[in-house]
Every structure is written in structure tokens, then in C-alpha cells.
Motif scaffolding. Sequence first.
Motif, PDB file in Angstrom:
ATOM      1  N   GLN A  38       0.843  -1.192   0.000  1.00 40.04           N
ATOM      2  CA  GLN A  38       0.000   0.000   0.000  1.00 40.04           C
ATOM      3  C   GLN A  38       0.877   1.240   0.000  1.00 40.04           C
ATOM      4  O   GLN A  38       1.834   1.326   0.780  1.00 40.04           O
ATOM      5  N   PRO A  49      -0.743  -3.471   4.154  1.00 42.48           N
ATOM      6  CA  PRO A  49      -2.026  -3.044   4.720  1.00 42.48           C
ATOM      7  C   PRO A  49      -1.933  -3.218   6.237  1.00 42.48           C
ATOM      8  O   PRO A  49      -1.607  -4.299   6.728  1.00 42.48           O
ATOM      9  N   GLU A  69     -10.856  -1.866   5.214  1.00 46.70           N
ATOM     10  CA  GLU A  69     -10.901  -0.409   5.090  1.00 46.70           C
ATOM     11  C   GLU A  69      -9.880   0.116   4.088  1.00 46.70           C
ATOM     12  O   GLU A  69     -10.175   1.031   3.319  1.00 46.70           O
ATOM     13  N   GLU A  70      -8.679  -0.457   4.094  1.00 48.07           N
ATOM     14  CA  GLU A  70      -7.608   0.080   3.260  1.00 48.07           C
ATOM     15  C   GLU A  70      -7.562  -0.495   1.858  1.00 48.07           C
ATOM     16  O   GLU A  70      -6.981   0.126   0.964  1.00 48.07           O
ATOM     17  N   THR A  71      -8.167  -1.679   1.651  1.00 51.89           N
ATOM     18  CA  THR A  71      -8.025  -2.327   0.336  1.00 51.89           C
ATOM     19  C   THR A  71      -9.332  -2.735  -0.320  1.00 51.89           C
ATOM     20  O   THR A  71      -9.348  -3.007  -1.516  1.00 51.89           O
ATOM     21  N   SER A 116     -10.051  -1.792  -3.881  1.00 52.10           N
ATOM     22  CA  SER A 116     -10.731  -0.505  -3.917  1.00 52.10           C
ATOM     23  C   SER A 116     -10.748   0.045  -2.495  1.00 52.10           C
ATOM     24  O   SER A 116     -11.575  -0.359  -1.687  1.00 52.10           O
ATOM     25  N   PRO A 117      -9.820   0.966  -2.175  1.00 53.60           N
ATOM     26  CA  PRO A 117      -9.757   1.474  -0.806  1.00 53.60           C
ATOM     27  C   PRO A 117     -11.064   2.114  -0.367  1.00 53.60           C
ATOM     28  O   PRO A 117     -11.708   2.819  -1.133  1.00 53.60           O
ATOM     29  N   ASP A 119     -11.355   3.704   2.937  1.00 52.22           N
ATOM     30  CA  ASP A 119     -11.166   4.799   3.887  1.00 52.22           C
ATOM     31  C   ASP A 119     -10.318   5.963   3.390  1.00 52.22           C
ATOM     32  O   ASP A 119     -10.037   6.887   4.131  1.00 52.22           O
ATOM     33  N   GLU A 121      -7.171   6.004   2.758  1.00 51.96           N
ATOM     34  CA  GLU A 121      -5.798   5.974   3.251  1.00 51.96           C
ATOM     35  C   GLU A 121      -4.807   5.378   2.247  1.00 51.96           C
ATOM     36  O   GLU A 121      -3.615   5.340   2.512  1.00 51.96           O
ATOM     37  N   SER A 122      -5.295   4.911   1.109  1.00 50.05           N
ATOM     38  CA  SER A 122      -4.418   4.276   0.131  1.00 50.05           C
ATOM     39  C   SER A 122      -4.492   5.024  -1.194  1.00 50.05           C
ATOM     40  O   SER A 122      -5.547   5.099  -1.812  1.00 50.05           O
ATOM     41  N   LEU A 125      -2.480   0.666  -4.464  1.00 50.80           N
ATOM     42  CA  LEU A 125      -2.429  -0.696  -3.956  1.00 50.80           C
ATOM     43  C   LEU A 125      -1.895  -1.561  -5.080  1.00 50.80           C
ATOM     44  O   LEU A 125      -2.503  -1.627  -6.153  1.00 50.80           O
TER      45      LEU A 125
END
Length: 165
Positions: A38, A49, A69-71, A116-117, A119, A121-122, A125
Motif C-alpha cells: 500500500q 495493509p 478499510e484500506e483495500t 478498492s480502498p 477509507d 488511506e491508500s 495498492l
Amino acid sequence: MAISDYYKNLRSQVGNDLIFMPSVAAIIKNNKNEILFQYPGKGEKWSLPAGAIELGETPAQAVVREVWEETGLRVKPKKLLGVFGGENFRYTYPNGDQVEYNIHVFDCLYIDGELSPIDGESEKLLFIKKENKPELALPYPEYIFEDISSERTYFQWDEQWLANL
């Protein structure tokens, strides 16, 4: 979620000072044996992640939530690969916030979902072969990126410290 209410409240009291942060990170591999990395953007380095364990949450629950949340991927933790911390796992964010992570790294099995993030934050990916992995924000040992067939869990030891016990 970028920062929980708990950490917002803590930061409002301590400012940018160093805080201890129990955290999790995930090793997720695709069918080509590439590892998911990430890139958060904003001048930060690449990472796995990862994220903080929230109050009342187990490390295994936290890694499932953080990966989602991130990915945008749902995963199931298969095995604890290692537990890391200490001064080498200190990090200063671009906004000046300082943390010392205590990180539980899990080998995770992909269940479903698409990259598909959720949140924000990314920024990027990418699945990357271990020999081409980018420079990471934290000094994870190479062992966790290998094809791990043993049931061994890596514990970070300073042999000099151990000898003094």
C-alpha cells in the motif's frame, strides 16, 4: 477510518508526542505469489495493509477490519507471522505525530472483494514480487515476505539483551 475517536482524543491531550500504538499488518498474496503493498501518498513510504488495534478489538479482528478499510478485500488470518516493536518501529507522520508501533503481522488468506480502498488511506495498492518490494516505512524482517511453510512464528530478539537475562 483515518483515525479513531480514541486516538483523536489521545492526540488532543499529547499533541505530536510519541505514543505507543498496538497495531496489525497483513501479508496478502495473489495467485502469482506477489505481495500486496500500500502506498498512502502524502510523502509517506510504502507499507503493508496495516493499522491500529481499536479498544475492545482483538488483533485478528483488527487485521480483518484494517485490510477491508484500506483495500476493499476480505481476508481471513491464517497464521501469526511475527510480533515486532521497539525503537526501530518508531515512525513520524508528515503531520509530526510520533508513534512506536507494536505490530502483529498476519499471513492472510484472500476471501473476496476487489482492490478498492474504502477509507481514503491508500493512494496506490499493488501486488509486487518480493524481490521488487518497495522501500517500506518500517523495517520488517525479510522472513515474513518468504514462502512460509513452517508453523514458526518470528519473535524479534536482540541477542545481547537476551544474554543479559
